[in-house]
Structures are given as structure tokens and as C-alpha cells.
Scaffold this motif. Structure first.
Motif, mmCIF file in Angstrom:
data_model
loop_
_atom_site.group_PDB
_atom_site.id
_atom_site.type_symbol
_atom_site.label_atom_id
_atom_site.label_comp_id
_atom_site.label_asym_id
_atom_site.label_seq_id
_atom_site.Cartn_x
_atom_site.Cartn_y
_atom_site.Cartn_z
ATOM 1 N N ALA A 35 0.534 -1.512 -0.220
ATOM 2 C CA ALA A 35 0.394 -0.047 -0.307
ATOM 3 C C ALA A 35 1.134 1.711 -0.229
ATOM 4 O O ALA A 35 1.686 0.865 0.653
ATOM 5 C CB ALA A 35 -1.283 0.218 1.237
ATOM 6 N N ARG A 36 -0.005 2.467 -0.731
ATOM 7 C CA ARG A 36 0.851 3.261 -0.791
ATOM 8 C C ARG A 36 0.185 4.655 -0.682
ATOM 9 O O ARG A 36 -1.256 4.666 -1.676
ATOM 10 C CB ARG A 36 2.005 3.019 -1.633
ATOM 11 N N ILE A 37 -0.102 5.961 0.432
ATOM 12 C CA ILE A 37 -0.305 6.969 0.059
ATOM 13 C C ILE A 37 -0.241 7.876 -1.123
ATOM 14 O O ILE A 37 0.716 7.578 -1.119
ATOM 15 C CB ILE A 37 -0.252 7.530 1.143
ATOM 16 N N GLU A 38 -1.021 8.358 -1.971
ATOM 17 C CA GLU A 38 -0.600 9.068 -2.773
ATOM 18 C C GLU A 38 -1.636 11.012 -2.453
ATOM 19 O O GLU A 38 -2.685 10.787 -2.648
ATOM 20 C CB GLU A 38 -0.830 8.494 -4.432
ATOM 21 N N GLY A 39 -0.851 11.366 -2.623
ATOM 22 C CA GLY A 39 -1.628 12.903 -2.394
ATOM 23 C C GLY A 39 -0.206 13.873 -1.744
ATOM 24 O O GLY A 39 0.683 13.522 -1.721
ATOM 25 N N PRO A 40 -0.986 15.728 -1.680
ATOM 26 C CA PRO A 40 -0.360 16.043 -0.685
ATOM 27 C C PRO A 40 0.548 16.310 0.262
ATOM 28 O O PRO A 40 -0.461 15.449 1.421
ATOM 29 C CB PRO A 40 -0.731 17.633 -1.667
ATOM 30 N N THR A 41 1.669 16.542 0.054
ATOM 31 C CA THR A 41 2.306 16.594 1.783
ATOM 32 C C THR A 41 2.532 18.067 2.092
ATOM 33 O O THR A 41 2.836 17.723 3.394
ATOM 34 C CB THR A 41 3.447 15.620 1.704
ATOM 35 N N TRP A 95 -5.840 12.769 -0.734
ATOM 36 C CA TRP A 95 -5.434 11.602 -0.412
ATOM 37 C C TRP A 95 -5.918 9.977 -0.915
ATOM 38 O O TRP A 95 -7.100 9.227 -1.192
ATOM 39 C CB TRP A 95 -4.947 11.454 0.527
ATOM 40 N N SER A 96 -4.881 9.174 -1.851
ATOM 41 C CA SER A 96 -6.011 8.316 -2.925
ATOM 42 C C SER A 96 -4.554 6.979 -2.125
ATOM 43 O O SER A 96 -3.703 6.734 -2.299
ATOM 44 C CB SER A 96 -6.066 8.463 -3.850
ATOM 45 N N ALA A 97 -5.258 5.690 -1.997
ATOM 46 C CA ALA A 97 -4.296 4.800 -1.988
ATOM 47 C C ALA A 97 -4.713 3.772 -3.261
ATOM 48 O O ALA A 97 -4.801 3.780 -3.865
ATOM 49 C CB ALA A 97 -5.201 3.814 -0.603
ATOM 50 N N VAL A 98 -2.391 3.809 -3.222
ATOM 51 C CA VAL A 98 -2.046 3.131 -4.619
ATOM 52 C C VAL A 98 -2.208 1.254 -3.856
ATOM 53 O O VAL A 98 -0.697 1.346 -3.487
ATOM 54 C CB VAL A 98 -0.972 3.956 -5.215
#
Length: 293
Positions: free
Chosen positions: A208-214, A224-227
Motif C-alpha cells: 500500500a502507498r498513499i498518493e497525495g499532497p504532503t 489522498w488516494s490509496a495505491v
């Protein structure tokens, strides 16, 4: 098809079996063993792999790790499991192998052995008692120890992060053809050849990886989206913001508010394999692209 709950295995030494027993206990049932076809006076297969549906609990995307790694094609290593570090985690896959790269295998008979790839995509013929010769197309030859009982051993590249990149399975041994061309290498079917026979296989656990702004502005809505890669669908999602559950979907949409916060994503698959990722989200008051003002 995706066969995450099934295990590619091999029967090059011992013959095809309906069940896969270990110490008197059946661990799985053979559900696919593609037939050979006539080719040039022999019988051919793309690989020497069958598909087993496990009936005992298995650790998906793990390879047993023994206490000794050997660099010889003659004898194997210690078969005891390293209980301080008992498995390799399969974190990826590659369908082919290349000459001179070093690959690993962990087998029932010879344990953990390493060696370089010495030949690629060579048709390999063998025979079983009472059966005619048959040919495994586009096999690869690796300079590591293999003996009877090692059929089906996973072959992998050992990555710098300690995880395994799966490449295929052992199906036989290439012995001495003359005193001048003597080697005792392992023969393998790579993942490409296996999938020609068995269809698409999922070969590593869920990641699992979080995709989105930090880095975000205050009091603004963001997503934020789950990849997810690997594993077996369906997947379950859980998003936590500073430890509190905020979403159970594949995305989290929320207001940044005024203070920095931590986002954690937990994902589990149909086989109860799990993975997590965490990001720290910083709140800034300067308009982008400025980072200070």
C-alpha cells in the motif's frame, strides 16, 4: 486469471500428483497441469509448472529462509530455518532472467543456494521413468545446487532492501554430458513461461502507498488516494488521521484545517495479508510555490 491463493509448483523430478503431501499431511490439490503437445518427435510445454490450491494455511508472498547460503552447484546448505529472520518477503516480480546475474533459490533438498545465470531460453529435454522425452521450452540454466526434491523451488533476485524479486521456479538439473562439459546446474522456468501455461499470477503480497499532497494550505479540501499493488482483491481500507479513523474507502477527502497532521493507510486483502503507509502533512500559510514568507 489471478491465482493469489494458489501456488505454482513443479513436478519435474517426481511426476505429477493429484495432492501435494508433506509429512503425511495434504497441503494442497492440483487444479491445473497443462498438457504437453507434439513437437519435433517429442512433447513440449512452455514450462514445467502446475497450479496447486492450498488447503493448509500458507504465508502468501513469503519464501522460507535458512541459516546458510551456499555458492556451489555441487552440494546444498543447512536446511534449518533462520528463526531470527525466517522468511524473504516477495516485493516484486520480473518475468525474465539475464546471463551473468546472480539469482537465489531455496529448496527442500539443497536449501538456499546462489549462482549466476549461465544460459537463457534454451529448450530442455528430460524424461521420467516409463515416459517418453519431453521438452520444457525456453528454460534458463543457473549455476546453483539442485537435487531431487527441489522441484518447484522459488527462484528470485535478492534485492538490496532484503526482499525478493520473484523470477520463476526450479524444474530440473543439468548434469554432466561429458568429462569436458561437466556442470550440475539448476534448470528453471521463468514467470513468462509459467504464465503462458497457467495464466496471469499474482506473485507478491499487498503493498500500500498513499498518493497525495504532503504540503498544503490551511482550511482547504484535499484528496489522498490509496495505491495498491500485489495481493488478492477485494481489499479493505482504513485511513487514520492522527490516530483517529476517518475513512474506509480507497480515498480520503478532508479539510487540511490549521495544524500539521499525520495520515496512515492500512490495507488488507482477501488472504488477510496487510500493508501500511504513513505520511506527514505540513500546513503552510504562504501561497505556492513559496515555502516560506
Amino acid at each position: 486469471m489471478t491465482n493469489s491463493h494458489c501456488t505454482p509448483t513443479d513436478h519435474g523430478f517426481d511426476g505429477a500428483a493429484i495432492t501435494q503431501p508433506w509429512l503425511g499431511t495434504i497441503v494442497g490439490w492440483e487444479i491445473a497441469d497443462p498438457p504437453t503437445w507434439p513437437c519435433g518427435g517429442t512433447s513440449c510445454r512452455n514450462s514445467d509448472a502446475a497450479l496447486i490450491s492450498a488447503v493448509q494455511p500458507v504465508q502468501f508472498a513469503r519464501i522460507a529462509r535458512t541459516v546458510e547460503r551456499v555458492f556451489t552447484d555441487i552440494s546444498g546448505g543447512d536446511l534449518r530455518i533462520d528463526h531470527l529472520n525466517p522468511t524473504f518477503t516477495i516485493s516484486g516480480r520480473l518475468n525474465f532472467v539475464w546471463e551473468n546475474e546472480t539469482l537465489e533459490k531455496v529448496g527442500r533438498t539443497t536449501g538456499w543456494s546462489s549462482g549466476s545465470v549461465e544460459d537463457t531460453c534454451t529448450d530442455f529435454s528430460s524424461s521420467r521413468p516409463g515416459e517418453p522425452n519431453w521438452t520444457k521450452l525456453c528454460s534458463d540454466r543457473v549455476d546453483f545446487a539442485v537435487d531431487s526434491g527441489d522441484s518447484g523451488s522459488p527462484v528470485f533476485f535478492w534485492k538490496q532492501d532484503g526482499t525478493a524479486e520473484l523470477r520463476g521456479i526450479v524444474h530440473g538439473r543439468k548434469g554432466c554430458s561429458s568429462p569436458f562439459t561437466c556442470f550440475n546446474d539448476g534448470m528453471m522456468s521463468n514467470l513468462h513461461q509459467i504464465e503462458l501455461d497457467l495464466g496471469l499470477l499474482s506473485v507478491h503480497g499487498v503493498i500500500a502507498r498513499i498518493e497525495g499532497p504532503t504540503v498544503v494550505q490551511p482550511n482547504t479540501n484535499f484528496v489522498w488516494s490509496a495505491v495498491v499493488s500485489g495481493g488478492k482483491a477485494p481489499f479493505a481500507f482504513a485511513w487514520y488521521r492522527d490516530g483517529g479513523l476517518v475513512s474506509t474507502s480507497s480515498t480520503y477527502s478532508g479539510n487540511s484545517e490549521a495544524s500539521d497532521f499525520q495520515l496512515r493507510l492500512d490495507v488488507s486483502d482477501a488472504l488477510s495479508d496487510a500493508s501500511s503507509d504513513t505520511v506527514f502533512v505540513q500546513i503552510i500559510t504562504c501561497p505556492p510555490p513559496l515555502i516560506s514568507c
